[in-house]
Design an enzyme around this catalytic site. Sequence first.
Site, PDB file in Angstrom:
ATOM      1  N   GLN A  34      11.568   3.953   3.810  1.00 14.06           N
ATOM      2  CA  GLN A  34      10.334   3.216   3.579  1.00 14.06           C
ATOM      3  C   GLN A  34       9.718   3.802   2.318  1.00 14.06           C
ATOM      4  O   GLN A  34       9.360   4.977   2.289  1.00 14.06           O
ATOM      5  CB  GLN A  34       9.402   3.387   4.780  1.00 14.06           C
ATOM      6  CG  GLN A  34      10.052   3.029   6.116  1.00 14.06           C
ATOM      7  CD  GLN A  34      10.170   1.533   6.347  1.00 14.06           C
ATOM      8  OE1 GLN A  34       9.168   0.834   6.389  1.00 14.06           O
ATOM      9  NE2 GLN A  34      11.400   1.043   6.461  1.00 14.06           N
TER      10      GLN A  34
ATOM     11  N   SER B 245       4.515  -7.130   7.998  1.00 14.13           N
ATOM     12  CA  SER B 245       4.481  -8.221   7.027  1.00 14.13           C
ATOM     13  C   SER B 245       3.541  -9.356   7.393  1.00 14.13           C
ATOM     14  O   SER B 245       3.530 -10.384   6.709  1.00 14.13           O
ATOM     15  CB  SER B 245       5.885  -8.791   6.772  1.00 14.13           C
ATOM     16  OG  SER B 245       6.729  -7.773   6.277  1.00 14.13           O
TER      17      SER B 245
ATOM     18  N   GLY C 132       1.568  -2.397  11.121  1.00 12.06           N
ATOM     19  CA  GLY C 132       2.953  -2.132  10.724  1.00 12.06           C
ATOM     20  C   GLY C 132       3.145  -2.189   9.210  1.00 12.06           C
ATOM     21  O   GLY C 132       2.218  -2.489   8.450  1.00 12.06           O
ATOM     22  N   HIS C 133       4.357  -1.916   8.779  1.00  9.04           N
ATOM     23  CA  HIS C 133       4.646  -1.882   7.337  1.00  9.04           C
ATOM     24  C   HIS C 133       4.453  -3.257   6.701  1.00  9.04           C
ATOM     25  O   HIS C 133       4.769  -4.276   7.279  1.00  9.04           O
ATOM     26  CB  HIS C 133       6.033  -1.330   7.027  1.00  9.04           C
ATOM     27  CG  HIS C 133       7.167  -1.940   7.780  1.00  9.04           C
ATOM     28  ND1 HIS C 133       8.418  -1.398   7.764  1.00  9.04           N
ATOM     29  CD2 HIS C 133       7.238  -3.017   8.579  1.00  9.04           C
ATOM     30  CE1 HIS C 133       9.213  -2.142   8.514  1.00  9.04           C
ATOM     31  NE2 HIS C 133       8.522  -3.111   9.015  1.00  9.04           N
ATOM     32  N   ASN C 134       3.879  -3.227   5.505  1.00 13.07           N
ATOM     33  CA  ASN C 134       3.676  -4.436   4.691  1.00 13.07           C
ATOM     34  C   ASN C 134       2.671  -5.413   5.288  1.00 13.07           C
ATOM     35  O   ASN C 134       2.581  -6.553   4.824  1.00 13.07           O
ATOM     36  CB  ASN C 134       5.009  -5.138   4.424  1.00 13.07           C
ATOM     37  CG  ASN C 134       5.987  -4.230   3.693  1.00 13.07           C
ATOM     38  OD1 ASN C 134       6.715  -3.455   4.321  1.00 13.07           O
ATOM     39  ND2 ASN C 134       5.946  -4.258   2.393  1.00 13.07           N
TER      40      ASN C 134
END
Lengths: 333, 333, 333
Positions: free
Chosen positions: A190, A251, A231-233
């Site tokens: 990441q 996302s 979460g990521h993004n």
Amino acid sequence: MAEFVGARLEGDGDRVLRGVAPAGDAGPDHITFVERAAVAGRLTGTDPGAVLVREGVDLPPLDGAILRVEHPEAAFARVLELFYPRAEPEPGVHATAVVDDEAVLGDDVRVGPHAVIERGARIGAGSRVGPGSFVGAGAEIGEGCRIQHGASIFGCCVLGDRVVVGPGTRLGNEGFGFTVTPEGARRIPQVGRCVIGDAVEIGGNCTIDRGSIGDTIVGARTKIDSLVHLGHNVEIGEDCMIVAQVGIAGSTRVGRGVALGGQVGAIGHLTIGDGARVAARGAVFKDVPAGATYSGNPARPHRAALRETAAIFRLPDIISRLGRIERRLDGEE
Amino acid sequence: MAEFVGARLEGDGDRVLRGVAPAGDAGPDHITFVERAAVAGRLTGTDPGAVLVREGVDLPPLDGAILRVEHPEAAFARVLELFYPRAEPEPGVHATAVVDDEAVLGDDVRVGPHAVIERGARIGAGSRVGPGSFVGAGAEIGEGCRIQHGASIFGCCVLGDRVVVGPGTRLGNEGFGFTVTPEGARRIPQVGRCVIGDAVEIGGNCTIDRGSIGDTIVGARTKIDSLVHLGHNVEIGEDCMIVAQVGIAGSTRVGRGVALGGQVGAIGHLTIGDGARVAARGAVFKDVPAGATYSGNPARPHRAALRETAAIFRLPDIISRLGRIERRLDGEE
Amino acid sequence: MAEFVGARLEGDGDRVLRGVAPAGDAGPDHITFVERAAVAGRLTGTDPGAVLVREGVDLPPLDGAILRVEHPEAAFARVLELFYPRAEPEPGVHATAVVDDEAVLGDDVRVGPHAVIERGARIGAGSRVGPGSFVGAGAEIGEGCRIQHGASIFGCCVLGDRVVVGPGTRLGNEGFGFTVTPEGARRIPQVGRCVIGDAVEIGGNCTIDRGSIGDTIVGARTKIDSLVHLGHNVEIGEDCMIVAQVGIAGSTRVGRGVALGGQVGAIGHLTIGDGARVAARGAVFKDVPAGATYSGNPARPHRAALRETAAIFRLPDIISRLGRIERRLDGEE
């Protein structure tokens, strides 16, 4: 006081105010506030020293001061700051903190005991880094920020000015990014950032992951309660309100001015439009249009959800009616 | 052993007990317990060294000791404490801890490495402050408390005696109190306390906010599992059981002896009455009467929820029956 | 590069690659990947330096290198590791760390500032213990592990090799084990272990309790996201994926290769079979058979849940149809 909050004074402006209290509990030396006309009745029979209230809102007869302001609650917030100034940590860097020589600290940055600031981290003027907190190599923290006890700001983080990070909150941790191979799931590095806008405030024990490729973003002035996971993004717009225990998967994009109630969840790769609202416990499995109010599981327009929930409560009755009809048609009744 | 737990001994009291085991796994040198008659059968064919059991509960024939007690599980808990005494931290204040000169520590308070105790904090006799934990200026902690690794006890906290605070738990953080102004949400200073009663035990990574004005309160002997959030001004009665990941929004009042299952949520400004139970994942949007058992989303009386859920499972069938009826009425069948 | 990832090269292998980018954003000096044929179109009109893709997947015409590999995403993960090597902490034990003389540290164990490692703890070669983290007396940590900032590894823990423990995660805390007595709930000592298999990775601020009697177990290669709670004596099989905010109550057994979506909850003493999947927010109140896909509250086979949810959306209409039928039968229409 009228001057301090920019109010127009009515009534007795000579009382000495020694404290604050909610409407209804305020005594002769207290200041209180009435946010909406509907709650003005709480003052009946009380003798508050001063009341903050909008122009045009009628109050019961009072002996104390009436302070007419545009935003009574905001004025009250300023009064609270006056009566309860925030305790400031001691100036400077505590002797037990570990601050790398190549970290850059602005004017009047205060660093608590046992904090760790790694090489290349930059912390803007007036920021406070709480005891036991961690600022990783290369992290950027703006001015006037407040990082509380035990928080983690990993090196991929970029924080604006006046950001508050609650105790134990983890910003920029590696997200849940794996690829499944015959030898088991394998981590996908990441490498994105975690970007937090100006005046964002985050509660305790939250986890906001860094982007995988690209960034995780929280827009300016957004407020996040405790135990929230992003979460990521994930991208959160400006001026959102996100209540405790919300979880948003990777996302998903949340627009500006969105309100998410407690324990709301959203799966990944969705869009929640500007100004949308999702009521507490809503489970978002599809896009939410701008301006909409959603609720339920799966989250859907709130009115439909209410109608359907009411119908569910009638289901046992529906089933008996259905059986009765069938028996009538069969000539049994 | 019979003496230690206050039991009436039946059978062979001469066995040497070297360990503990669940009923069914216990061997000749183990002590075990049978809480309910229904599970007594697990002992069939085994030869436990000793069994803790209520008076009047029949057991299969056993060679070892039978220890008749009023509360077998509670007696077993005492036996476990005997066999597995809790590891105690070293006496005194660790050299790396930062304890303000104006903090007041009672007799035999033990403070772990890298803990921070600020000015004016008071910690009662026999309490343990774990490594890396934080006790803010002015906080009061009673006697015999146990604060685990990395926990935060902010200065607004008042803890009774024998309170356990799990690792990473945050007590007295500022709650989610904002007022919306044209320039964005603005924090309302949170000036209330966070008051935790005697013998309350709290799991890991919880967040219990301080009151805004007035206090957040957790009543004596209440047990709280991990990752639980209590908002500002929540009041929890005595002797409650609150399972993991529960979230309760601001100003909701929970009575005495209430049990909340895992992941239960409650919105703010509600009342959950004494002795009420809400099953796991219940979403409380309205008051819950005293003594009631609720479940579901929205939480409602458990029996109604069960009936309605069963009805939902029949919905596809209901729809076909309905269509068939309509076709019959239209003369198509 | 082709050699590094074990690829068969097609096209121009002479480009110099300076970075990575998602398909569609990759420029002439970027490497990207195409996991599934369905997304190959994203490359149309772009000029990536290199593309990782399976044999047999057609791509639009490209000038750069095409690298044929078996697992494009896994190869891309390796490329990311190449371009973004993980920042390593400094060698050795930081001067501010408190490491007991009787702790045993393998070769090249690195211990961050303010970490605490108690007596009898054993940490395998190449492991990293992050700043402010805690390893309790007697804990065993394998080789190549990574314990992040502020995590707690209590003494009852046994970690395999290559385990990642996210920031603020608590392993081996005492679970929610109480027995109710006339004097209130009384803690049952929790004396089991918390056993974490090889290559398990755990996110931030999780809480995984130790067993009461017997162990809590997480199988090898299982990946756990942030804010997850596992109660005492939970057993998770190998190769599971557990998304954020999941909560699993005591003694529930989860098989191998199980996937649990975000915010899933399971009550205690259940079995979730090998290869089962529970969609986000599923509430598991009963066993889930091996290989099944469940969703909803209560969790049930996903297809049935979808059908029932669709039926719920039709409920208001069903009620009107029912009323119409009754009126027809009564001769009113």
